[in-house]
Motif scaffolding. Structure first.
Motif, PDB file in Angstrom:
ATOM      1  N   THR A  78      82.011  22.315  46.328  1.00  0.00           N
ATOM      2  CA  THR A  78      81.487  21.024  45.869  1.00  0.00           C
ATOM      3  C   THR A  78      82.080  20.601  44.536  1.00  0.00           C
ATOM      4  OG1 THR A  78      79.609  22.144  44.793  1.00  0.00           O
ATOM      5  CG2 THR A  78      79.312  21.415  47.077  1.00  0.00           C
ATOM      6  N   HIS A  79      83.029  21.390  44.031  1.00  0.00           N
ATOM      7  CA  HIS A  79      83.635  21.064  42.732  1.00  0.00           C
ATOM      8  C   HIS A  79      84.485  19.800  42.823  1.00  0.00           C
ATOM      9  CE1 HIS A  79      85.423  21.778  38.784  1.00  0.00           C
ATOM     10  NE2 HIS A  79      86.608  21.543  39.327  1.00  0.00           N
ATOM     11  N   GLU A  80      84.365  18.935  41.844  1.00  0.00           N
ATOM     12  CA  GLU A  80      85.174  17.718  41.798  1.00  0.00           C
ATOM     13  C   GLU A  80      86.505  18.021  41.112  1.00  0.00           C
ATOM     14  OE1 GLU A  80      85.152  13.178  39.915  1.00  0.00           O
ATOM     15  OE2 GLU A  80      83.357  14.466  39.727  1.00  0.00           O
ATOM     16  N   ALA A  81      87.560  18.053  41.884  1.00  0.00           N
ATOM     17  CA  ALA A  81      88.876  18.388  41.352  1.00  0.00           C
ATOM     18  C   ALA A  81      89.394  17.258  40.457  1.00  0.00           C
ATOM     19  CB  ALA A  81      89.863  18.639  42.488  1.00  0.00           C
ATOM     20  N   LYS A  82      89.939  17.643  39.311  1.00  0.00           N
ATOM     21  CA  LYS A  82      90.487  16.683  38.369  1.00  0.00           C
ATOM     22  C   LYS A  82      91.870  17.140  37.916  1.00  0.00           C
ATOM     23  CE  LYS A  82      85.929  15.415  36.505  1.00  0.00           C
ATOM     24  NZ  LYS A  82      85.075  15.356  35.290  1.00  0.00           N
ATOM     25  N   GLU A  83      92.605  16.204  37.351  1.00  0.00           N
ATOM     26  CA  GLU A  83      93.896  16.557  36.779  1.00  0.00           C
ATOM     27  C   GLU A  83      93.671  17.511  35.604  1.00  0.00           C
ATOM     28  OE1 GLU A  83      96.803  15.923  37.946  1.00  0.00           O
ATOM     29  OE2 GLU A  83      96.136  14.547  39.542  1.00  0.00           O
ATOM     30  N   PRO A  84      94.548  18.481  35.402  1.00  0.00           N
ATOM     31  CA  PRO A  84      94.342  19.455  34.327  1.00  0.00           C
ATOM     32  C   PRO A  84      94.383  18.802  32.947  1.00  0.00           C
ATOM     33  CG  PRO A  84      96.545  19.676  35.258  1.00  0.00           C
ATOM     34  CD  PRO A  84      95.795  18.737  36.155  1.00  0.00           C
ATOM     35  N   ARG A  85      93.592  19.348  32.031  1.00  0.00           N
ATOM     36  CA  ARG A  85      93.562  18.827  30.664  1.00  0.00           C
ATOM     37  C   ARG A  85      94.871  19.089  29.935  1.00  0.00           C
ATOM     38  NH1 ARG A  85      88.547  21.492  27.863  1.00  0.00           N
ATOM     39  NH2 ARG A  85      89.310  20.214  26.127  1.00  0.00           N
ATOM     40  N   ILE A  94      93.497  29.158  28.479  1.00  0.00           N
ATOM     41  CA  ILE A  94      94.670  28.301  28.656  1.00  0.00           C
ATOM     42  C   ILE A  94      94.962  28.105  30.139  1.00  0.00           C
ATOM     43  CG2 ILE A  94      97.078  27.947  28.037  1.00  0.00           C
ATOM     44  CD1 ILE A  94      95.053  27.946  25.704  1.00  0.00           C
ATOM     45  N   VAL A  95      94.772  29.159  30.943  1.00  0.00           N
ATOM     46  CA  VAL A  95      94.953  29.017  32.395  1.00  0.00           C
ATOM     47  C   VAL A  95      94.042  27.920  32.932  1.00  0.00           C
ATOM     48  CG1 VAL A  95      94.634  30.146  34.624  1.00  0.00           C
ATOM     49  CG2 VAL A  95      95.726  31.386  32.764  1.00  0.00           C
ATOM     50  N   LYS A  96      92.804  27.892  32.472  1.00  0.00           N
ATOM     51  CA  LYS A  96      91.852  26.882  32.954  1.00  0.00           C
ATOM     52  C   LYS A  96      92.313  25.473  32.578  1.00  0.00           C
ATOM     53  CE  LYS A  96      88.185  29.031  31.205  1.00  0.00           C
ATOM     54  NZ  LYS A  96      86.763  29.344  30.900  1.00  0.00           N
ATOM     55  N   ARG A  97      92.961  25.317  31.447  1.00  0.00           N
ATOM     56  CA  ARG A  97      93.471  24.005  31.041  1.00  0.00           C
ATOM     57  C   ARG A  97      94.695  23.581  31.846  1.00  0.00           C
ATOM     58  NH1 ARG A  97      92.429  21.804  25.913  1.00  0.00           N
ATOM     59  NH2 ARG A  97      90.740  22.824  24.784  1.00  0.00           N
ATOM     60  N   MET A  98      95.421  24.572  32.367  1.00  0.00           N
ATOM     61  CA  MET A  98      96.689  24.284  33.039  1.00  0.00           C
ATOM     62  C   MET A  98      96.588  24.302  34.566  1.00  0.00           C
ATOM     63  SD  MET A  98      98.933  23.807  30.582  1.00  0.00           S
ATOM     64  CE  MET A  98     100.501  24.015  31.403  1.00  0.00           C
ATOM     65  N   THR A  99      95.438  24.675  35.125  1.00  0.00           N
ATOM     66  CA  THR A  99      95.308  24.798  36.574  1.00  0.00           C
ATOM     67  C   THR A  99      95.532  23.456  37.275  1.00  0.00           C
ATOM     68  OG1 THR A  99      93.724  26.613  36.337  1.00  0.00           O
ATOM     69  CG2 THR A  99      93.755  25.465  38.455  1.00  0.00           C
ATOM     70  N   PRO A 100      96.512  23.371  38.167  1.00  0.00           N
ATOM     71  CA  PRO A 100      96.804  22.100  38.860  1.00  0.00           C
ATOM     72  C   PRO A 100      95.619  21.622  39.705  1.00  0.00           C
ATOM     73  CG  PRO A 100      98.630  23.640  39.100  1.00  0.00           C
ATOM     74  CD  PRO A 100      97.489  24.420  38.522  1.00  0.00           C
ATOM     75  N   LYS A 101      95.562  20.322  39.928  1.00  0.00           N
ATOM     76  CA  LYS A 101      94.468  19.735  40.711  1.00  0.00           C
ATOM     77  C   LYS A 101      94.411  20.320  42.108  1.00  0.00           C
ATOM     78  CE  LYS A 101      92.558  15.223  42.045  1.00  0.00           C
ATOM     79  NZ  LYS A 101      92.757  13.735  41.989  1.00  0.00           N
ATOM     80  N   ARG A 102      95.567  20.619  42.704  1.00  0.00           N
ATOM     81  CA  ARG A 102      95.592  21.172  44.067  1.00  0.00           C
ATOM     82  C   ARG A 102      94.897  22.537  44.152  1.00  0.00           C
ATOM     83  NH1 ARG A 102     100.967  18.771  44.960  1.00  0.00           N
ATOM     84  NH2 ARG A 102     100.781  17.287  46.703  1.00  0.00           N
ATOM     85  N   TRP A 103      94.807  23.239  43.037  1.00  0.00           N
ATOM     86  CA  TRP A 103      94.194  24.559  43.044  1.00  0.00           C
ATOM     87  C   TRP A 103      92.724  24.525  42.618  1.00  0.00           C
ATOM     88  CZ3 TRP A 103      98.414  27.474  39.704  1.00  0.00           C
ATOM     89  CH2 TRP A 103      99.650  27.410  40.365  1.00  0.00           C
ATOM     90  N   ALA A 104      92.260  23.384  42.161  1.00  0.00           N
ATOM     91  CA  ALA A 104      90.973  23.317  41.462  1.00  0.00           C
ATOM     92  C   ALA A 104      89.781  23.706  42.329  1.00  0.00           C
ATOM     93  CB  ALA A 104      90.766  21.915  40.893  1.00  0.00           C
ATOM     94  N   ASN A 105      89.881  23.558  43.653  1.00  0.00           N
ATOM     95  CA  ASN A 105      88.756  23.903  44.528  1.00  0.00           C
ATOM     96  C   ASN A 105      88.871  25.299  45.131  1.00  0.00           C
ATOM     97  OD1 ASN A 105      88.900  20.648  44.837  1.00  0.00           O
ATOM     98  ND2 ASN A 105      86.796  21.398  45.029  1.00  0.00           N
ATOM     99  N   MET A 106      89.892  26.031  44.745  1.00  0.00           N
ATOM    100  CA  MET A 106      90.052  27.384  45.256  1.00  0.00           C
ATOM    101  C   MET A 106      89.106  28.326  44.523  1.00  0.00           C
ATOM    102  SD  MET A 106      94.174  27.821  45.711  1.00  0.00           S
ATOM    103  CE  MET A 106      95.118  26.763  46.818  1.00  0.00           C
ATOM    104  N   PRO A 107      88.305  29.111  45.252  1.00  0.00           N
ATOM    105  CA  PRO A 107      87.381  30.047  44.602  1.00  0.00           C
ATOM    106  C   PRO A 107      88.068  30.991  43.618  1.00  0.00           C
ATOM    107  CG  PRO A 107      86.844  29.841  46.925  1.00  0.00           C
ATOM    108  CD  PRO A 107      88.123  29.096  46.725  1.00  0.00           C
ATOM    109  N   TYR A 108      89.304  31.388  43.932  1.00  0.00           N
ATOM    110  CA  TYR A 108      90.038  32.284  43.034  1.00  0.00           C
ATOM    111  C   TYR A 108      90.107  31.710  41.621  1.00  0.00           C
ATOM    112  CZ  TYR A 108      94.011  34.957  41.137  1.00  0.00           C
ATOM    113  OH  TYR A 108      94.821  35.735  40.357  1.00  0.00           O
ATOM    114  N   PHE A 109      90.381  30.420  41.512  1.00  0.00           N
ATOM    115  CA  PHE A 109      90.493  29.788  40.192  1.00  0.00           C
ATOM    116  C   PHE A 109      89.132  29.382  39.629  1.00  0.00           C
ATOM    117  CE2 PHE A 109      94.679  29.278  42.101  1.00  0.00           C
ATOM    118  CZ  PHE A 109      95.497  29.733  41.073  1.00  0.00           C
ATOM    119  N   ARG A 110      88.195  29.037  40.485  1.00  0.00           N
ATOM    120  CA  ARG A 110      86.864  28.636  40.005  1.00  0.00           C
ATOM    121  C   ARG A 110      86.122  29.797  39.342  1.00  0.00           C
ATOM    122  NH1 ARG A 110      88.147  24.584  39.505  1.00  0.00           N
ATOM    123  NH2 ARG A 110      87.225  25.081  37.521  1.00  0.00           N
ATOM    124  N   GLN A 111      86.391  31.036  39.766  1.00  0.00           N
ATOM    125  CA  GLN A 111      85.698  32.161  39.156  1.00  0.00           C
ATOM    126  C   GLN A 111      86.066  32.323  37.682  1.00  0.00           C
ATOM    127  OE1 GLN A 111      86.791  35.953  41.005  1.00  0.00           O
ATOM    128  NE2 GLN A 111      88.896  35.222  41.281  1.00  0.00           N
TER     129      GLN A 111
END
Length: 465
Positions: A409-416, A189-206
């Motif tokens: 290199t991750h393409e940040a998108k709006e959360p699902r 659920i966290v992965k679905r809710m992660t804001p676009k501004r955080w999407a390229n942060m390694p902390y969230f990508r892991q």
């Protein structure tokens, strides 16, 4: 010819000698029980486990890259210990088989058994969870001026320009603001809710390396008392993980005349290493398979019931028939503790200054479990306290170099986001009607890969205590 059933393993050994602490009692139980492993096999098993006692958590964590079977073969442990012990342990601890489970999980459990006086104790709530667990916690919060809101789903996590949390946009259109925000959501659920501004942060990508594992919980009411189940049992059955007769172990369901079994059906999906996608099956198909397995395990108790074809080989000795049942599907439960996942579990402290992570999947010494959830929450509270008092925190856990490279290199998108109103939508479990199965198929299509959606009755089997 009926195969010889694998007897259940009681989760709590009977005391051998009064006054002997649990770790020594556990050792004596292992040495004196000759039904599972021979003395030679026990001697062959002990040396690989000694570093766990000497080096402790450092050795335990280092085994995360190995599956249980890989660890066994690396250290020359007898193959039969897998059949007699590790299958039931793996299914009980993470709902998957030993060839897929990280050895760290098993060693963590064994370390508790051996080093903590109460490590072997098993306990049950004396009633249902909403009344006996959730309500007292809510009352504790409210008595101290807090507010507990239910049926108030979050639509979106709002962020400021600097990435900090600006507030929580609720589905009703209101916004909740706070000094500090704590997420106790499951990792999926966290992965679905992660804001676009955080999407390229390694902390969230892991977190991409972590996912919840499917499991099914069964509640089965029988017309008479079953005599073979008197505590929590670990099973070596290919379908059942752990089970207990709640009419014996739980005060609210206590009944001298009839049993109510609660069982964990696992592994229940290819996502969990199973051969059959039971998540996609109907409730009747799941219960029929379970009744067949119970008949195999307890041939003198389960009756030949025409409603359940899998019991068709039962003899006249079995008399117990199923009165009613409930099938609770949890498509994404605890994180899958396959080898190599521990290094991706994030610290409770996050790079977002007013966000703290909690949950059993965050980095802490226990596996995905109730104990892990409690410890994750405690560590999250310590982060908040240290930040509030201006004390140094333990800092962010190191993120793997491969994750850092991928994040760049991750393409940040709006959360699902999360769709739906039911428990399934937010990572919990439910008795699913046809509409519920349709929602699950829409939100989590991986659960149905290669499957045809089964016909499900619109009104599910009623759940009753």
């Amino acid at each position: 010819n009926t195969p010889t059933p694998s007897p259940p393993i009681p989760a709590h050994p009977r005391p051998l000698f009064a006054g002997i602490p649990a770790p020594f009692n556990f050792g004596l139980a292992i040495l004196l029980n000759q039904k599972m492993l021979t003395l030679g096999e026990k001697i062959q098993t002990a040396p690989p486990l000694l570093p766990m006692l000497v080096q402790g958590q450092e050795f335990i964590d280092a085994q995360d890259e190995l599956s249980v079977l890989e660890f066994m073969r690396k250290y020359g442990m007898p193959e039969r210990i897998n059949e007699e012990v590790f299958i039931s342990m793996a299914k009980a601890l993470d709902f998957i088989d030993p060839d897929k489970l990280s050895m760290t999980v098993v060693l963590t459990a064994m370390n508790r058994f051996l080093n903590e006086d109460n490590g072997l104790q098993m306990a049950f709530l004396d009633g249902n969870q909403p009344d006996r667990l959730c309500a007292p916690m809510a009352a504790h919060v409210e008595a101290r001026g807090g507010e507990v809101r239910t049926s108030s789903p979050v639509q979106e996590i709002l962020t400021n320009e600097d990435g900090s949390v600006a507030g929580l946009l609720m589905r009703d259109g209101s916004t909740v603001t706070a000094d500090t925000y704590v997420s106790a959501m499951p990792v999926d659920i966290v992965k679905r809710m992660t804001p676009k501004r955080w999407a390229n942060m390694p902390y969230f990508r892991q977190m991409d390396e972590l996912e919840g594992i499917p499991v099914i919980n069964l509640h089965m009411w029988f017309d008479r008392k079953l005599k073979a189940v008197d505590h929590l049992c670990f099973s070596r059955s290919p379908l059942l993980s752990v089970y207990a007769d709640m009419s014996t172990t739980c005060k609210e369901y206590y009944d001298d005349e009839a049993s109510m079994l609660e069982l964990v059906f696992a592994p229940c999906s290819p996502l969990a290493g199973g051969n059959v996608n039971w998540i996609a099956k109907t409730d009747d198909e799941i219960i029929d398979a379970t009744m067949g397995e119970l008949a195999r395990l307890f041939p003198t108790e389960i009756a030949n019931d025409p409603r359940w074809p899998a019991t068709g080989q039962q003899g006249p000795a079995g008399q117990a028939k199923l009165r009613k049942f409930a099938v609770v599907k949890v498509p994404r439960s605890v994180y899958a503790a396959i080898p190599g996942r521990n290094k991706y579990r994030p610290s409770q402290e996050s790079p977002i200054p007013n966000l703290v992570m909690a949950g059993d999947w965050t980095s802490q010494k226990f596996l995905g479990s109730m104990e892990g959830a409690v410890l994750g929450g405690k560590l999250a509270a310590e982060v908040i306290l240290d930040r509030t008092l201006g004390n140094p925190t333990k800092g962010l856990k190191e993120v793997q170099p491969s994750v850092i490279a991928a994040a760049a290199t991750h393409e940040a998108k709006e959360p699902r986001g999360v769709k739906g109103e039911g428990a399934i939508a937010f990572g919990a479990g439910a008795v699913l009607s046809k509409a519920g199965m349709d929602i699950l198929r829409e939100q989590d299509g991986a659960q149905f890969d290669g499957e045809t959606l089964p016909e499900v009755e619109e009104t599910p089997e009623p759940v009753a205590a």
